[in-house]
Design a protein around this motif. Structure first.
Motif, PDB file in Angstrom:
ATOM      1  N   UNK A 182       9.652  43.119  38.492  1.00 44.51           N
ATOM      2  CA  UNK A 182      11.029  43.441  38.124  1.00 44.51           C
ATOM      3  C   UNK A 182      11.994  42.455  38.752  1.00 44.51           C
ATOM      4  N   UNK A 183      12.987  42.029  37.983  1.00 45.92           N
ATOM      5  CA  UNK A 183      14.141  41.297  38.506  1.00 45.92           C
ATOM      6  C   UNK A 183      15.394  41.857  37.827  1.00 45.92           C
ATOM      7  N   UNK A 184      16.550  41.563  38.395  1.00 43.07           N
ATOM      8  CA  UNK A 184      17.821  41.964  37.820  1.00 43.07           C
ATOM      9  C   UNK A 184      18.657  40.725  37.552  1.00 43.07           C
ATOM     10  N   UNK A 185      19.378  40.731  36.420  1.00 42.61           N
ATOM     11  CA  UNK A 185      20.242  39.623  36.063  1.00 42.61           C
ATOM     12  C   UNK A 185      21.546  40.197  35.511  1.00 42.61           C
ATOM     13  N   UNK A 210       9.380  36.278  27.215  1.00 45.42           N
ATOM     14  CA  UNK A 210       8.180  36.142  26.388  1.00 45.42           C
ATOM     15  C   UNK A 210       7.659  34.713  26.346  1.00 45.42           C
ATOM     16  N   UNK A 211       8.526  33.741  26.580  1.00 43.84           N
ATOM     17  CA  UNK A 211       8.100  32.359  26.548  1.00 43.84           C
ATOM     18  C   UNK A 211       7.418  31.879  27.818  1.00 43.84           C
ATOM     19  N   UNK A 212       7.309  32.735  28.829  1.00 37.38           N
ATOM     20  CA  UNK A 212       6.686  32.342  30.095  1.00 37.38           C
ATOM     21  C   UNK A 212       5.168  32.494  30.000  1.00 37.38           C
ATOM     22  N   UNK A 213       4.459  31.497  30.496  1.00 32.02           N
ATOM     23  CA  UNK A 213       3.001  31.506  30.395  1.00 32.02           C
ATOM     24  C   UNK A 213       2.368  32.565  31.289  1.00 32.02           C
ATOM     25  N   UNK A 214       3.004  32.902  32.404  1.00 30.30           N
ATOM     26  CA  UNK A 214       2.415  33.861  33.337  1.00 30.30           C
ATOM     27  C   UNK A 214       2.592  35.305  32.908  1.00 30.30           C
ATOM     28  N   UNK A 273       4.648  35.927  42.905  1.00 31.38           N
ATOM     29  CA  UNK A 273       5.734  34.998  43.242  1.00 31.38           C
ATOM     30  C   UNK A 273       5.874  33.908  42.183  1.00 31.38           C
ATOM     31  N   UNK A 274       4.757  33.370  41.727  1.00 29.19           N
ATOM     32  CA  UNK A 274       4.808  32.306  40.721  1.00 29.19           C
ATOM     33  C   UNK A 274       5.402  32.816  39.408  1.00 29.19           C
ATOM     34  N   UNK A 275       5.013  34.025  39.001  1.00 32.58           N
ATOM     35  CA  UNK A 275       5.528  34.570  37.752  1.00 32.58           C
ATOM     36  C   UNK A 275       7.020  34.887  37.860  1.00 32.58           C
ATOM     37  N   UNK A 301       8.945  31.673  37.580  1.00 33.80           N
ATOM     38  CA  UNK A 301       8.987  31.166  36.208  1.00 33.80           C
ATOM     39  C   UNK A 301       9.959  31.958  35.347  1.00 33.80           C
ATOM     40  N   UNK A 302       9.971  33.286  35.496  1.00 31.74           N
ATOM     41  CA  UNK A 302      10.845  34.132  34.683  1.00 31.74           C
ATOM     42  C   UNK A 302      12.313  33.887  35.027  1.00 31.74           C
ATOM     43  N   UNK A 303      12.637  33.806  36.311  1.00 32.60           N
ATOM     44  CA  UNK A 303      14.031  33.584  36.712  1.00 32.60           C
ATOM     45  C   UNK A 303      14.528  32.239  36.191  1.00 32.60           C
ATOM     46  N   UNK A 304      13.713  31.190  36.321  1.00 35.68           N
ATOM     47  CA  UNK A 304      14.115  29.880  35.817  1.00 35.68           C
ATOM     48  C   UNK A 304      14.316  29.898  34.298  1.00 35.68           C
ATOM     49  N   UNK A 305      13.416  30.571  33.587  1.00 35.02           N
ATOM     50  CA  UNK A 305      13.522  30.619  32.126  1.00 35.02           C
ATOM     51  C   UNK A 305      14.775  31.370  31.685  1.00 35.02           C
ATOM     52  N   UNK A 306      15.085  32.480  32.339  1.00 32.09           N
ATOM     53  CA  UNK A 306      16.290  33.238  31.981  1.00 32.09           C
ATOM     54  C   UNK A 306      17.541  32.403  32.227  1.00 32.09           C
ATOM     55  N   UNK A 307      17.570  31.709  33.361  1.00 32.23           N
ATOM     56  CA  UNK A 307      18.746  30.872  33.669  1.00 32.23           C
ATOM     57  C   UNK A 307      18.922  29.771  32.630  1.00 32.23           C
ATOM     58  N   UNK A 308      17.846  29.085  32.263  1.00 32.22           N
ATOM     59  CA  UNK A 308      17.953  28.012  31.270  1.00 32.22           C
ATOM     60  C   UNK A 308      18.404  28.557  29.917  1.00 32.22           C
ATOM     61  N   UNK A 309      17.830  29.692  29.504  1.00 31.97           N
ATOM     62  CA  UNK A 309      18.143  30.245  28.189  1.00 31.97           C
ATOM     63  C   UNK A 309      19.589  30.715  28.110  1.00 31.97           C
TER      64      UNK A 309
END
Length: 294
Positions: A183-186, A206-210, A245-247, A250-258
């Motif tokens: 879980x994360x919050x944004x 959904x676009x994250x590989x992990x 931690x790796x997942x 990846x999710x936080x970075x993907x959300x920020x970019x999107x």
């Protein structure tokens, strides 16, 4: 002189008794050595036989320990009977039964940890290599003995935990399954279209590989916070700490970019000050005297 003669006579009697016991003591020593060899040999046989089964490593260790203890108990009873012919195994067990109450009070913690260790080894949910958390203790299980459990902190320290502590308190086995939910919050700005923000966040996760594609990602608008509307983002990924931690990274970075690409603001905290009474505003003087201007 009488005292000296009595002492000498007593010493002679003790020496003669010891000499008479030498054959029995020799046999007792042989029995103890044979017990040691037999216990060691039996544990190896049990290990080899049980290694071919589907039993967990903790159960194999438990069976090996119980086999060794049983052989030693029998060997010690036989040794006591040889050294003291008048003592029978029934008499020894009776004495042990009477003394068990006192021993139980004196070694309460030891027996408590022993029984807790047996029950922990019988558990199916906790195995060697699992990452667990119990109260303020967390780490990877390295060994489970009949007295304590060795946990290796993720930072490298070794923690020796009494088995009774793990048995009495709730234990969270984080790696009981290969996947678990993270879980994360944004937060997004108040002037953002929430439906569009949810679509972009879902697309990023959904676009994250992990992220486990077999489990749906869940995005919920959670609360009205001070400067943003907060979304709760949940997804499934590996259960090991490194995978978690790796997942999450990846999710936080993907959300920020999107969200940046879609022009959706992730706002900084805003603070609004409200004054109940009007404030007097002093204007700057433009007609200053010449001497002041100079």
């Amino acid at each position: 002189m009488d005292v000296v003669n009595i002492l000498i006579r007593r010493l002679r009697e003790m020496a003669s008794d010891f000499i008479r016991l030498l054959p029995q003591l020799s046999i007792a020593i042989v029995v103890l050595v044979a017990t040691y060899i037999l216990a060691k040999f039996a544990r190896r046989i049990a290990e080899r036989l049980l290694a071919k089964t589907d039993l967990r490593g903790t159960l194999i260790n438990l069976v090996e320990t119980l086999v060794g203890v049983l052989i030693w108990v029998v060997g010690l009873l036989v040794t006591a009977t040889i050294v003291f012919p008048g003592v029978t195994p029934a008499n020894i067990l009776a004495v042990l039964g009477l003394g068990s109450v006192a021993v139980g009070f004196a070694f309460k913690d030891i027996f408590e940890n022993f029984l807790a260790g047996v029950l922990i080894m019988l558990r199916k949910q906790m195995r060697i290599g699992d990452v667990i958390a119990c109260e303020d203790v967390e780490g990877r299980v390295e060994m489970i003995s009949l007295r304590d459990t060795h946990l290796r902190h993720l930072s490298g320290e070794l923690v020796v935990v009494p088995n009774a502590y793990l048995f009495k308190n709730p234990v969270t086995v984080m790696t009981q399954r290969p996947k678990r939910r993270h879980t994360v919050e944004v937060g997004v700005a108040y002037d953002v279209d929430l439906d569009a923000a949810k679509e972009r966040i879902t697309e990023a996760v959904k676009g994250c590989a992990s992220v486990d594609a077999d489990q749906p990602a869940e995005i919920f608008a959670k609360s009205f916070d001070d400067s943003a509307i907060t979304f709760l983002v949940r997804w499934w990924a590996g259960s090991k700490p490194a995978e978690a931690h790796a997942s999450r990274d990846e999710v936080v970075r993907a959300i920020k970019r999107t969200l940046d690409a879609a022009g959706i603001e992730i706002p900084y905290p805003y603070r609004t000050l409200t004054f109940k009474e009007p404030l007097a505003i002093a204007r700057a003087r433009t007609d200053a005297p010449a001497d002041e201007a100079s």
